[in-house]
Design an enzyme around this catalytic site. Structure first.
Site, PDB file in Angstrom:
ATOM      1  N   LYS A   1      30.018  37.062  24.729  1.00  0.00           N
ATOM      2  CA  LYS A   1      29.282  36.261  23.747  1.00  0.00           C
ATOM      3  C   LYS A   1      29.402  36.887  22.365  1.00  0.00           C
ATOM      4  CE  LYS A   1      25.659  35.623  27.060  1.00  0.00           C
ATOM      5  NZ  LYS A   1      25.059  36.942  27.320  1.00  0.00           N
TER       6      LYS A   1
ATOM      7  N   LYS B   1      30.325  48.417  20.149  1.00  0.00           N
ATOM      8  CA  LYS B   1      29.671  47.515  19.187  1.00  0.00           C
ATOM      9  C   LYS B   1      29.671  48.126  17.784  1.00  0.00           C
ATOM     10  CE  LYS B   1      27.284  44.477  22.249  1.00  0.00           C
ATOM     11  NZ  LYS B   1      26.179  44.314  23.159  1.00  0.00           N
TER      12      LYS B   1
ATOM     13  N   LYS C   1      38.044  41.392  26.593  1.00  0.00           N
ATOM     14  CA  LYS C   1      36.948  41.026  27.503  1.00  0.00           C
ATOM     15  C   LYS C   1      36.224  39.780  26.963  1.00  0.00           C
ATOM     16  CE  LYS C   1      32.233  42.381  27.635  1.00  0.00           C
ATOM     17  NZ  LYS C   1      31.314  41.861  28.600  1.00  0.00           N
TER      18      LYS C   1
HETATM   19  P1  ADP Z   1      28.188  39.275  27.030  1.00  0.00           P
HETATM   20  O1  ADP Z   1      29.139  40.449  26.968  1.00  0.00           O
HETATM   21  O2  ADP Z   1      28.903  37.999  26.935  1.00  0.00           O
HETATM   22  O3  ADP Z   1      27.048  39.389  26.028  1.00  0.00           O
HETATM   23  P2  ADP Z   1      26.251  40.073  28.952  1.00  0.00           P
HETATM   24  O4  ADP Z   1      26.379  41.449  28.404  1.00  0.00           O
HETATM   25  O5  ADP Z   1      24.979  39.320  28.723  1.00  0.00           O
HETATM   26  O6  ADP Z   1      27.502  39.254  28.436  1.00  0.00           O
HETATM   27  O7  ADP Z   1      26.567  40.118  30.490  1.00  0.00           O
HETATM   28  C1  ADP Z   1      25.837  39.498  31.540  1.00  0.00           C
HETATM   29  C2  ADP Z   1      26.536  39.815  32.853  1.00  0.00           C
HETATM   30  O8  ADP Z   1      27.837  39.223  32.873  1.00  0.00           O
HETATM   31  C3  ADP Z   1      26.765  41.312  33.092  1.00  0.00           C
HETATM   32  O9  ADP Z   1      26.637  41.590  34.470  1.00  0.00           O
HETATM   33  C4  ADP Z   1      28.182  41.520  32.671  1.00  0.00           C
HETATM   34  O10 ADP Z   1      28.796  42.617  33.318  1.00  0.00           O
HETATM   35  C5  ADP Z   1      28.828  40.218  33.096  1.00  0.00           C
HETATM   36  N1  ADP Z   1      29.985  39.942  32.242  1.00  0.00           N
HETATM   37  C6  ADP Z   1      29.963  39.696  30.916  1.00  0.00           C
HETATM   38  N2  ADP Z   1      31.210  39.483  30.448  1.00  0.00           N
HETATM   39  C7  ADP Z   1      32.040  39.614  31.515  1.00  0.00           C
HETATM   40  C8  ADP Z   1      33.451  39.505  31.687  1.00  0.00           C
HETATM   41  N3  ADP Z   1      34.244  39.213  30.672  1.00  0.00           N
HETATM   42  N4  ADP Z   1      33.957  39.718  32.917  1.00  0.00           N
HETATM   43  C9  ADP Z   1      33.150  40.009  33.970  1.00  0.00           C
HETATM   44  N5  ADP Z   1      31.810  40.109  33.876  1.00  0.00           N
HETATM   45  C10 ADP Z   1      31.250  39.919  32.677  1.00  0.00           C
END
Ligand code: ADP
Ligand code: TRP
Length: 321
Positions: A192, A110, A189
């Site tokens: 959000k 980040k 990846k």
């Molecule tokens: P983001 O990266 O979109 O903010 P979060 O960090 O809130 O998502 O992740 C919530 C859950 O979803 C976590 O368990 C995370 O590992 C899973 N997750 C987020 N993005 C992915 C992805 N691209 N592939 C697989 N799992 C994901």
């Protein structure tokens, strides 16, 4: 077995969240006691709009329930409804080496992307450790990006147990190979934070536009594409379409004859069909928000009955109170 995971209400949930966290969590409901929560404290590290956080938190609750979380079987709650987690975070923070936090990939990624770091972002793995340890969780289903955070939780739990005596359960991450990292529309990846997502729920027209806008190369439809397995639409189709359909589409792309436009259309159709039953369920829930709020209230009470015991145990072990 006690299973726990959380999702931040920092934006609209996407299919990476679905395949990486929600689907495994829903399936695990038959294997143990499940606790699932909306990580609204965590979302404060990146979102500073209060109304948006309140709305997103409710949306994440609707998403969880629409995708199959059964409130009879599992506890669903909002993280900030059990503020004791912040006390545990402090306790754990005093045993967390700076070096451990400095090595956190999500923090490094980040900051490398230009997001200016605050203390909360730096301390985030300690809050996550508190989330997990406060509920005696043994298993934490997450996507691969969170593996390191669960490993840090293990290190912190072991250190606490060593320093103050056996107090915390040392948890294991559960990561599924096939969905560990769902790619975003730009090939990185899906996240959000990176504006490359395919939301689970949303407006049909906008989503079709997003899919049709995936950038591909300039090879003609007739050209064989030996690298078909690397194509983002193919990778997503493997998650969303029946296995035989995905395999056949990949074969046609590899051998030549399938254009990118048709491929993207197929991806949209399968995506839209895949989530159709969840969309119906979500619309029903959205029409009865009193029911959803009652589920969250009941979830917070059930969560508190565990957290008060575990926090009491931790306070006693380290000589507080
Ligand atoms: P983001 O990266 O979109 O903010 P979060 O960090 O809130 O998502 O992740 C919530 C859950 O979803 C976590 O368990 C995370 O590992 C899973 N997750 C987020 N993005 C992915 C992805 N691209 N592939 C697989 N799992 C994901
Ligand atoms: N940090 C996780 C994420 O961004 C969300 C989260 C917070 C979480 N606390 C947790 C996940 C505890 C599992 C267990 O994806």
């Amino acid at each position: 077995m006690r299973i726990l995971t959380g999702i931040q209400p920092s934006g609209q949930l996407h299919i990476g969240n679905y395949f990486g966290a929600i689907k495994p969590a829903v399936e695990l409901q038959s294997r143990g006691d499940c606790t699932y929560f909306i990580a609204d404290y965590h979302s404060m590290t990146s979102l500073t709009d209060a109304a948006q956080r309140r709305q997103n938190s409710l949306d994440v609750a609707l998403d969880w329930l629409a995708c199959g979380l059964d409130p009879q079987k599992s506890v669903l709650f909002r993280q900030s409804d059990v503020p004791e987690v912040c006390e545990l975070m402090w306790i754990l923070g005093t045993l967390t080496p700076m070096g451990l936090l400095e090595r956190a990939n999500s923090y490094k990624d980040k900051t490398a992307k230009g997001i200016s770091p605050n203390f909360g972002l730096f301390a985030y793995p300690v809050l996550m450790a508190a989330d997990i340890l406060l509920y005696d969780a043994n298993l934490v289903p997450v996507g691969r990006d969170q593996k390191q955070h669960v490993e840090m939780t293990r290190d912190i739990a072991v250190k606490f147990n060593h320093t103050y005596g056996d107090t915390f359960v040392v948890p294991e991450p559960e990561i599924r190979d096939e969905t560990a990292l769902v790619p975003g529309l730009d090939g990185q990846k899906m996240s959000k934070s990176y504006d490359n997502t395919l939301p689970i729920f949303g407006d049909e027209k906008a989503l079709r536009k997003k899919i049709m806008g995936i950038v591909m190369d300039s090879r003609t439809p007739a050209e064989p594409k030996p690298d078909a397995d690397k194509n983002i639409a193919i990778q997503l189709l493997k998650l969303l379409a029946p296995a035989d359909v995905a395999a056949e589409t990949e074969r046609r792309l590899r051998e030549g004859g399938l254009g990118y436009g048709d491929l993207k259309k197929a991806l949209f159709e399968h995506y839209w069909t895949f989530f159709a039953p969840y969309r119906t369920k979500r619309a029903e829930l959205a029409g009865n928000l009193d029911h959803v709020n009652a589920i969250l209230k009941d979830g917070a009470e059930r969560a508190k009955s565990t957290s008060s015991q575990v926090l009491g145990r931790a306070r006693k072990a380290c000589g507080l109170g």
